[in-house]
Design a protein around this motif. Structure first.
Motif, mmCIF file in Angstrom:
data_model
loop_
_atom_site.group_PDB
_atom_site.id
_atom_site.type_symbol
_atom_site.label_atom_id
_atom_site.label_comp_id
_atom_site.label_asym_id
_atom_site.label_seq_id
_atom_site.Cartn_x
_atom_site.Cartn_y
_atom_site.Cartn_z
ATOM 1 N N UNK A 262 39.033 -6.447 16.088
ATOM 2 C CA UNK A 262 38.465 -5.553 17.093
ATOM 3 C C UNK A 262 37.164 -4.899 16.634
ATOM 4 N N UNK A 263 37.128 -4.408 15.406
ATOM 5 C CA UNK A 263 35.979 -3.610 14.970
ATOM 6 C C UNK A 263 35.377 -4.079 13.665
ATOM 7 N N UNK A 264 35.843 -5.225 13.136
ATOM 8 C CA UNK A 264 35.464 -5.641 11.786
ATOM 9 C C UNK A 264 35.794 -4.524 10.799
ATOM 10 N N UNK A 265 36.890 -3.823 11.085
ATOM 11 C CA UNK A 265 37.405 -2.759 10.229
ATOM 12 C C UNK A 265 36.430 -1.581 10.125
ATOM 13 N N UNK A 266 35.833 -1.246 11.241
ATOM 14 C CA UNK A 266 34.880 -0.144 11.270
ATOM 15 C C UNK A 266 35.436 1.084 11.972
ATOM 16 N N UNK A 267 35.796 2.143 11.246
ATOM 17 C CA UNK A 267 36.360 3.345 11.876
ATOM 18 C C UNK A 267 35.443 3.989 12.904
ATOM 19 N N UNK A 268 34.113 3.820 12.745
ATOM 20 C CA UNK A 268 33.164 4.441 13.662
ATOM 21 C C UNK A 268 32.603 3.453 14.678
ATOM 22 N N UNK A 269 33.246 2.321 14.835
ATOM 23 C CA UNK A 269 32.746 1.317 15.774
ATOM 24 C C UNK A 269 32.885 1.808 17.205
ATOM 25 N N UNK A 270 31.832 1.628 17.994
ATOM 26 C CA UNK A 270 31.845 1.968 19.417
ATOM 27 C C UNK A 270 31.317 0.764 20.183
ATOM 28 N N UNK A 271 32.133 0.211 21.070
ATOM 29 C CA UNK A 271 31.736 -1.002 21.785
ATOM 30 C C UNK A 271 30.889 -0.659 23.003
ATOM 31 N N UNK A 272 30.138 -1.631 23.535
ATOM 32 C CA UNK A 272 29.380 -1.396 24.766
ATOM 33 C C UNK A 272 30.268 -0.976 25.935
ATOM 34 N N UNK A 273 31.545 -1.376 25.899
ATOM 35 C CA UNK A 273 32.473 -1.020 26.983
ATOM 36 C C UNK A 273 33.055 0.377 26.813
ATOM 37 N N UNK A 274 32.739 1.024 25.684
ATOM 38 C CA UNK A 274 33.216 2.386 25.475
ATOM 39 C C UNK A 274 34.533 2.485 24.742
ATOM 40 N N UNK A 275 34.911 1.435 23.981
ATOM 41 C CA UNK A 275 36.117 1.486 23.157
ATOM 42 C C UNK A 275 35.726 2.014 21.784
#
Length: 646
Positions: free
Chosen positions: A506-519
């Motif tokens: 989902x995030x490549x194991x990134x705690x601060x990842x924010x997707x363009x869809x807002x996840x």
């Protein structure tokens, strides 16, 4: 891992590259002084600011203070200050940011001659047209600018108002060629706004303007092409594209209706071979994805066609797998280009087909070779042969001088400080700038290790991928937060390594990842989901930023996966697919038929979800190995059936 797999993986995991360590660190003296200097500058406390700035003369983030100073006083006479800054900090993204600040100011001030010296033509359409219009006013012949104007005009959308006068002069001076008018019309007819077609109609020859009216009808309702009197036959070649477009659109709405329409209407107007091939490719894909019986005959009829088309070949394979047509699979394999034959997918299914055809030893040799790989098909091959599933960990070996050189680069020093003070967007920009400068695999390896040491796991994973290095599993599959996953796995009664596999995808194991869809966060949780789960499971949550806390995010994501697992027959494939595509789509896909689970996975209609499942299952197994836990997910995939009986 192949480059294609990497491209898919990156197309799905690249998100805004924000990341943070779990605990907020204490700031160093320089970091604290920098933050205080920023504050003093914003508050207009000049004396305090200058004193703090002097103390930061050798600090990595000094350029960020200087940038704010120049930006605050930026005007049309700031050329020298801009040039000096750009030259001094060429390696920083601040250089280009200031350049754009200056361009925007000059555009607003109508200083086009100076603007042109800093602006790259083709970057912003409205600016392109401003500069073209200025050149025309300065007396430049429109014929000298015709090609640039043509490229701006010939798009399937309306352009900004700044282009209106340029286009008018260009057209009034007979620079619009008929072939360009055709190109724009047909681009717009296929993919542009319907309203623009009415405007473009005027640029067609008078005896062809009826085509615009036909296109308007088809865009509103593609079924109109099935009417016996729809095609007047005035210009069969151009009318043919209407039929092709309409049937291809119908194919994804009503497969049977599209198939019937194609059979009824294709003889009414002459079609080029390319037209027929284009329509039948789309029809086959549409029919195959919904397991329509007509796809079987089409797959066999086109066994020698579209061999360079990986997607078509995938769905030929799926259609043949569903019907257990092992002999035809081997025949198709022999026809494929070498690159496709070499893929893990085709090697695996070719071997399985041979096994079904009684060629056991040949199949075993092929599967044994695949079983050495750390990927979805390698793990299936190992499970089939009852061989150990391998992690294949090989740590990176990086020369010390390379490590020091990358660590001491200006981009890394700035990124490190920005990351430490939680300026994640700026840190990501500095890192991207670094990526553009690195050349050797060893340099990318060093950068990946550095990001990993900071706890910037998603950036580390993407960086090592740039070097096409796959075997340092400590970098590629970090185990941070494993205690949270183990604890949460017990609560939701799901394997912790499954939860970690989902986070890795989902995030490549990134705690601060924010997707363009807002996840948000490790497991890419949507704020609305978080609100519901916070109430239901008493998870502390008040704002979407809370989802950037790994502990909270892991609770939310784990509960969501558990919910899908319980809703969907405690089937790990359904649950994982629903995490990506939603429950309703899984319910729809179930109706396409019951098949061995590994075939059902290959037949998932969405390429994104199909590849998602394969990666999550692989990552789940990898994390089981890293945690020293047993896992039977590949045994499950090989020994169960999935889907509803028809």
């Amino acid at each position: 891992m192949t480059m294609r797999t990497l491209a898919i993986a990156l197309s799905l995991t690249i998100v805004t590259l924000f990341n943070i360590a779990q605990a907020k660190p204490a700031y160093t003296t320089d970091q604290q002084a920098y933050l205080e200097a920023e504050k003093a500058f914003k508050q207009g406390k000049s004396t305090e600011y200058q004193k703090l700035k002097q103390s930061l003369a050798n600090y990595a983030l000094l350029p960020y203070l200087e940038y704010e100073e120049i930006k605050k006083n930026l005007n049309k006479n700031s050329r020298q200050a801009v040039d000096d800054f750009i030259q001094k900090y060429e390696s920083s993204p601040l250089s280009n940011r200031l350049r754009w600040d200056f361009v925007r100011l000059l555009a607003k001030a109508n200083k086009y001659d100076l603007m042109a010296q800093y602006y790259s033509f083709g970057s912003v359409t409205s600016y392109d047209c401003m500069l073209l219009n200025h050149q025309l006013k300065q007396g430049k012949p429109i014929s000298a600018l015709s090609e640039q104007i043509s490229n701006l005009w010939n798009v399937s959308k309306s352009q900004p108002k700044e282009c209106d006068s340029v286009f008018e002069k260009w057209i009034d001076n007979n620079q619009l060629q008929q072939d360009i008018a055709y190109q724009r019309f047909y681009q717009t007819a296929h993919e542009g706004p319907v309203g623009l077609l009415s405007y473009l109609k005027r640029y067609l020859p008078r005896d062809e303007q009826y085509l615009a009216d036909l296109w308007l009808k088809v865009r509103r309702n593609p079924k109109v092409v099935t009417r016996s009197n729809f095609f007047p036959g005035k210009n069969p070649e151009k009318e043919a594209s209407l039929l092709v477009y309409a049937v291809k659109r119908l194919a994804w709405d009503d497969r049977d209706d599209a198939y019937s329409a194609w059979k009824r209407t294709q003889s009414r107007i002459p079609l080029a071979g390319g037209h027929t091939s284009d329509v039948e490719r789309t029809l086959f894909l549409a029919l195959a994805t919904e397991n329509n019986a007509k796809a079987v005959d089409m797959a066999k009829d086109h066994i020698n066609d579209y061999l360079d088309d990986e997607l078509v070949n995938h769905w030929k394979l799926v259609t043949l797998l569903r019907t257990e047509n092992w002999q035809t699979i081997t025949e198709l394999y022999d026809l494929l280009p070498f690159e496709q034959q070499s893929s893990e997918q085709w090697r695996y299914w070719y071997a399985v087909s041979l096994d079904h055809l009684g060629k056991k030893e040949e199949a075993k040799i092929l599967l044994s070779d695949l079983a050495k790989e750390r990927d979805y098909y390698g793990y299936k091959a190992a499970t089939r042969l009852k061989l150990p599933i391998l992690l294949n960990h090989t740590p990176l070996i990086i020369p010390e001088e390379t490590m020091n050189s990358v660590r001491q680069s200006a981009n890394v020093e700035r990124a490190k400080e920005l990351y430490a003070i939680e300026r994640y967007l700026d840190a990501s920009r500095e890192w991207r700038s670094l990526m553009s400068k690195l050349e050797s695999p060893q340099e990318f390896h060093a950068a990946a290790v550095i990001a990993n040491q900071w706890g910037w796991y998603n950036q580390s994973i993407l960086t090592i991928a740039r070097a096409q290095s796959w075997d340092d599993t400590d970098i590629r599959f970090p185990t941070a937060f494993k205690d949270d996953y183990i604890r949460m796995g017990k609560q939701v009664q799901l394997p912790p390594h499954w939860l970690m596999g989902v986070a890795r995808q989902e995030s490549a194991y990134g705690p601060r990842a924010v997707s363009p869809a807002g996840a948000y966060g490790l497991m890419q949780v949507m704020p609305n989901t978080a609100k519901t789960f916070a109430r239901k499971f008493q998870i502390p949550y008040s704002h979407r930023s809370d989802l950037l806390d790994p502990a909270i995010n892991i609770q939310m994501g784990s509960r969501y996966l558990q919910m899908r697992y319980e809703e969907l027959e405690q089937n790990p494939i359904y649950a994982s697919a629903a995490y990506n595509a939603g429950k309703s789509r899984i319910e729809q896909w179930k109706t396409f038929g019951r098949y061995p689970t590994e075939i059902w996975i290959e037949a998932i209609p969405y390429t994104e979800t199909r590849e998602y499942i394969k990666r999550v299952m692989t990552y789940r197994q990898v994390y089981a190995l890293k945690l020293g836990l047993d896992d039977d997910i590949f045994e499950y995939i090989l020994t169960t059936e999935t889907g509803d009986k028809k």
